[in-house]
Design a protein around this motif. Structure first.
Motif, PDB file in Angstrom:
ATOM      1  N   TYR A  14       1.103  -1.398  -0.268  1.00  0.00           N
ATOM      2  CA  TYR A  14       0.078   0.183   0.313  1.00  0.00           C
ATOM      3  C   TYR A  14       0.946   1.432  -0.436  1.00  0.00           C
ATOM      4  O   TYR A  14       0.751   2.242  -0.515  1.00  0.00           O
ATOM      5  N   GLU A  15       2.416   1.177   1.113  1.00  0.00           N
ATOM      6  CA  GLU A  15       2.897   2.252   0.624  1.00  0.00           C
ATOM      7  C   GLU A  15       3.442   2.364  -0.335  1.00  0.00           C
ATOM      8  O   GLU A  15       3.499   3.949  -1.003  1.00  0.00           O
ATOM      9  N   ALA A  16       3.672   2.070  -0.948  1.00  0.00           N
ATOM     10  CA  ALA A  16       4.473   1.461  -2.676  1.00  0.00           C
ATOM     11  C   ALA A  16       3.384   2.851  -3.299  1.00  0.00           C
ATOM     12  O   ALA A  16       3.249   3.278  -4.663  1.00  0.00           O
ATOM     13  N   ARG A  17       2.334   1.568  -3.536  1.00  0.00           N
ATOM     14  CA  ARG A  17       0.799   2.249  -4.236  1.00  0.00           C
ATOM     15  C   ARG A  17       0.313   3.667  -4.494  1.00  0.00           C
ATOM     16  O   ARG A  17       0.219   4.384  -4.815  1.00  0.00           O
ATOM     17  N   LEU A  18       0.519   3.833  -2.349  1.00  0.00           N
ATOM     18  CA  LEU A  18       0.265   5.358  -2.500  1.00  0.00           C
ATOM     19  C   LEU A  18       1.309   6.467  -3.313  1.00  0.00           C
ATOM     20  O   LEU A  18       0.524   7.634  -3.601  1.00  0.00           O
ATOM     21  N   LEU A  19       2.500   6.448  -2.729  1.00  0.00           N
ATOM     22  CA  LEU A  19       3.591   6.910  -3.680  1.00  0.00           C
ATOM     23  C   LEU A  19       3.302   6.570  -4.881  1.00  0.00           C
ATOM     24  O   LEU A  19       3.109   8.291  -5.484  1.00  0.00           O
ATOM     25  N   GLN A  20       2.776   5.674  -5.755  1.00  0.00           N
ATOM     26  CA  GLN A  20       3.503   5.145  -7.128  1.00  0.00           C
ATOM     27  C   GLN A  20       1.752   6.075  -7.806  1.00  0.00           C
ATOM     28  O   GLN A  20       2.030   7.531  -8.549  1.00  0.00           O
ATOM     29  N   ASN A  21       0.257   6.171  -6.968  1.00  0.00           N
ATOM     30  CA  ASN A  21      -0.759   6.526  -7.462  1.00  0.00           C
ATOM     31  C   ASN A  21      -0.894   8.421  -7.199  1.00  0.00           C
ATOM     32  O   ASN A  21      -2.018   8.683  -7.124  1.00  0.00           O
ATOM     33  N   GLY A  22       0.275   9.048  -6.540  1.00  0.00           N
ATOM     34  CA  GLY A  22       0.214  10.030  -5.937  1.00  0.00           C
ATOM     35  C   GLY A  22      -1.092  10.984  -4.968  1.00  0.00           C
ATOM     36  O   GLY A  22      -1.565  11.599  -4.696  1.00  0.00           O
ATOM     37  N   PHE A  23      -1.495   9.742  -3.775  1.00  0.00           N
ATOM     38  CA  PHE A  23      -2.013  10.014  -2.683  1.00  0.00           C
ATOM     39  C   PHE A  23      -0.807  10.387  -1.612  1.00  0.00           C
ATOM     40  O   PHE A  23      -1.280  11.615  -0.523  1.00  0.00           O
ATOM     41  N   ILE A  24       0.225  10.095  -2.067  1.00  0.00           N
ATOM     42  CA  ILE A  24       1.472  10.779  -0.318  1.00  0.00           C
ATOM     43  C   ILE A  24       2.814  11.353  -1.351  1.00  0.00           C
ATOM     44  O   ILE A  24       3.084  10.199  -2.526  1.00  0.00           O
ATOM     45  N   GLU A  25       3.242  11.809  -1.389  1.00  0.00           N
ATOM     46  CA  GLU A  25       4.813  12.614  -1.836  1.00  0.00           C
ATOM     47  C   GLU A  25       5.458  12.304  -0.870  1.00  0.00           C
ATOM     48  O   GLU A  25       5.428  13.121   0.272  1.00  0.00           O
ATOM     49  N   PRO A  26       7.155  12.325  -0.929  1.00  0.00           N
ATOM     50  CA  PRO A  26       7.989  13.097  -0.004  1.00  0.00           C
ATOM     51  C   PRO A  26       7.711  13.880   0.498  1.00  0.00           C
ATOM     52  O   PRO A  26       7.641  14.781   0.391  1.00  0.00           O
TER      53      PRO A  26
END
Length: 133
Positions: free
Chosen positions: A56-68
Motif C-alpha cells: 500500500y505504501e508503494a501504491r499510495l506513493l506511485q498513484n499520488g496519494f502521498i509524496e516525499p
C-alpha cells in the motif's frame, strides 16, 4: 478484491504525522493488528498484513496519494506528506466520522482500480454522497 481500508487509513494518518521520523508501514500494520486484537476483532495473518502495508505504501506513493516530505516540513528522505488526493482519501475513510462506510463501499465497487488516480478521481465525488440514485 477488497482493500483493507483500515490499514490504508492508518498509513495515511501516519504519513500526515510523520514529520522528523521515518515512515514505518510494517510497524503501523502491527499496531493496527494489536488494536484489533485488543478490541476482540479477528486478526489476519500478521506477516501478510505487514507485506500488505508495504504494498500500500508503494501504491499510495506511485498513484499520488502521498509524496516525499520536504525537508523544511520535517522531511528526512524516509517520510511523506499527503497530497490533495491523499487528504481527500483520508477524509473519505476517516472511521471517526459517521457515515464512513458509504465511501468505502463505493471504492470497493471499483476493486483493485480504486487506488488508481483516474478511477479514484472519478469516484471520489460520488463516494462522498450519502446515497446514489
Amino acid at each position: 478484491m477488497k482493500h483493507d481500508w483500515d490499514l490504508i487509513e492508518r498509513l495515511l494518518h501516519e504519513a500526515q504525522n510523520s514529520a522528523g521520523k521515518p515512515f514505518a508501514p510494517r510497524r503501523y500494520a502491527e499496531d493496527l493488528a494489536e488494536e484489533h486484537k485488543n478490541a476482540g476483532d479477528p486478526v489476519d495473518n500478521l506477516d501478510h498484513l505487514r507485506a500488505e502495508a508495504a504494498r500500500y505504501e508503494a501504491r499510495l506513493l506511485q498513484n499520488g496519494f502521498i509524496e516525499p516530505r520536504p525537508e523544511d516540513e520535517g522531511g528526512n528522505g524516509e517520510n511523506f506528506i499527503l497530497t490533495a488526493r491523499g487528504a481527500q482519501l483520508l477524509s473519505m475513510l476517516d472511521s471517526s466520522i459517521p457515515g464512513s462506510e458509504r465511501p468505502r463501499e463505493v471504492l470497493d465497487e471499483a476493486g483493485e482500480a480504486a487506488l488508481t488516480p483516474e478511477v479514484f478521481d472519478r469516484l471520489a465525488p460520488r463516494a462522498n454522497l450519502s446515497e446514489t440514485g
